[in-house]
Enzyme design. Structure first.
Site, PDB file in Angstrom:
ATOM      1  N   HIS A  62       0.812  -1.206   0.000  1.00  0.00           N
ATOM      2  CA  HIS A  62       0.000   0.000   0.000  1.00  0.00           C
ATOM      3  C   HIS A  62       0.854   1.268   0.000  1.00  0.00           C
ATOM      4  CE1 HIS A  62      -3.200  -2.830   1.756  1.00  0.00           C
ATOM      5  NE2 HIS A  62      -3.478  -2.604   0.491  1.00  0.00           N
ATOM      6  N   ASP A 106     -14.343   0.473  -6.681  1.00  0.00           N
ATOM      7  CA  ASP A 106     -14.130  -0.978  -6.664  1.00  0.00           C
ATOM      8  C   ASP A 106     -15.412  -1.656  -7.126  1.00  0.00           C
ATOM      9  OD1 ASP A 106     -13.898  -3.803  -5.716  1.00  0.00           O
ATOM     10  OD2 ASP A 106     -12.025  -3.059  -4.867  1.00  0.00           O
ATOM     11  N   ASP A 155      -5.031  -0.405  -8.229  1.00  0.00           N
ATOM     12  CA  ASP A 155      -4.768  -1.425  -7.212  1.00  0.00           C
ATOM     13  C   ASP A 155      -5.652  -2.620  -7.538  1.00  0.00           C
ATOM     14  OD1 ASP A 155      -4.386  -2.988  -5.010  1.00  0.00           O
ATOM     15  OD2 ASP A 155      -5.259  -1.581  -3.572  1.00  0.00           O
ATOM     16  N   GLU A 158      -4.461  -9.798  -9.864  1.00  0.00           N
ATOM     17  CA  GLU A 158      -3.762 -10.238 -11.066  1.00  0.00           C
ATOM     18  C   GLU A 158      -4.758 -10.282 -12.222  1.00  0.00           C
ATOM     19  OE1 GLU A 158      -0.994 -13.534 -10.624  1.00  0.00           O
ATOM     20  OE2 GLU A 158      -1.114 -13.311  -8.451  1.00  0.00           O
ATOM     21  N   PRO A 162     -12.586 -10.131 -13.183  1.00  0.00           N
ATOM     22  CA  PRO A 162     -12.961  -8.753 -13.487  1.00  0.00           C
ATOM     23  C   PRO A 162     -11.772  -7.822 -13.696  1.00  0.00           C
ATOM     24  CG  PRO A 162     -13.345  -9.252 -11.165  1.00  0.00           C
ATOM     25  CD  PRO A 162     -13.014 -10.545 -11.834  1.00  0.00           C
TER      26      PRO A 162
END
Length: 275
Positions: A62, A106, A155, A158, A162
């Site tokens: 982070h 997100d 962020d 892999e 989605p």
């Protein structure tokens, strides 16, 4: 009887850890999510069988997503984080007083919900008044926001499920257009031991769009191979031009002003991948 969690990182290699408790084990609308308690790494979030974050080592990832770009940009007022529903990147972004607003997009609201519940030290800034949380498609958000952001951070998981489109050249072009005239973007770009082809492809695509492209690395023990890369694309500002003395002080556990430049010094085999 002991319970162990194993992430199969390739067909022939994986990591395994002792689990003391399972908090959540759910197929969301987008991916398989587990929240587990591990003996070695503390509370851990996994998605589609891959470790996303753990309490013990999360700070490395982070901090290294957030700080190199934010100290490179002279005035990062508006920041977008695509993915990152655990809130760790947002927590680090909030350490920069120049940031007036950070938007988190997100696609999976369950990641946000469970991170707030089980990972409060990571997700604690998601309710900050400077933060807007959107449950939605980051790819589409970028397409609809031209010239809107100073810094964009990707962020993602892999490139499976989605997240596949978040590694496409079209996505990087969209990011370029969503950035202001001196904008910067950064994305996690996996590891050079098992995903060398991915790193090369991303580097090539980003270089065709951004005039300044830099790759840097960090050590993250719960990620495949432990050696992780990040790719930064910039319209104007070069992270290698940042002097350590100009970097303001803020609380970190991994990133430091001296580490900033050092992170861009790559092992020879990684350097060869991105030449």
């Amino acid at each position: 009887m002991d319970l162990w969690y194993t992430e199969k990182q390739t067909d022939n290699f994986g990591i395994t850890m002792k689990v003391t408790r399972t908090y959540e084990n759910e197929q969301t609308d987008f991916q398989h999510l587990t929240m587990i308690e591990t003996e070695e790494w503390g509370t851990m979030l996994t998605l589609d069988g891959m470790v996303m974050t753990s309490v013990r080592d999360e700070f490395v990832y982070h901090e290294m997503v957030a700080h190199p770009a934010l100290v490179t940009h002279p005035n990062p007022e508006n920041v977008l984080v695509v993915g990152g529903g655990d809130g760790g990147v947002i927590r680090e972004v909030m350490k920069h007083p120049k940031v007036k607003k950070a938007v988190l997009v997100d696609i999976d609201g369950k990641v946000i919900e469970y991170s707030k519940k089980y990972l409060p030290t990571i997700a604690g800034e998601l309710d900050n008044p400077r933060v807007e949380v959107i449950v939605g498609d980051g790819y589409m958000h970028i397409a609809k926001h031209k010239n809107a952001y100073d810094v964009i951070m990707v962020d993602s998981t892999e490139p499976v499920g989605p997240a596949v489109e978040l590694f496409s050249k079209g996505f990087y072009q969209g990011i370029y257009e969503a950035l202001k005239e001196d904008g910067i973007f950064v994305a996690q770009t996996d590891n050079p031991w098992f995903k060398a082809d991915l790193i090369q492809t991303v580097n090539r695509d980003v270089k065709e769009i951004f005039p300044i492209v830099r790759v840097y690395g960090a050590n993250i023990p719960t990620y495949p191979s432990g050696l992780w890369t990040f790719t930064m694309g910039s319209k104007k500002h070069d992270p290698l031009a940042v002097e350590a003395a100009s970097i303001p002080e803020f609380e970190t556990k991994y990133y430091t002003p001296r580490l900033h430049a050092a992170a861009f010094v790559l092992p020879k085999f990684v350097e060869d991948l991105v030449k």
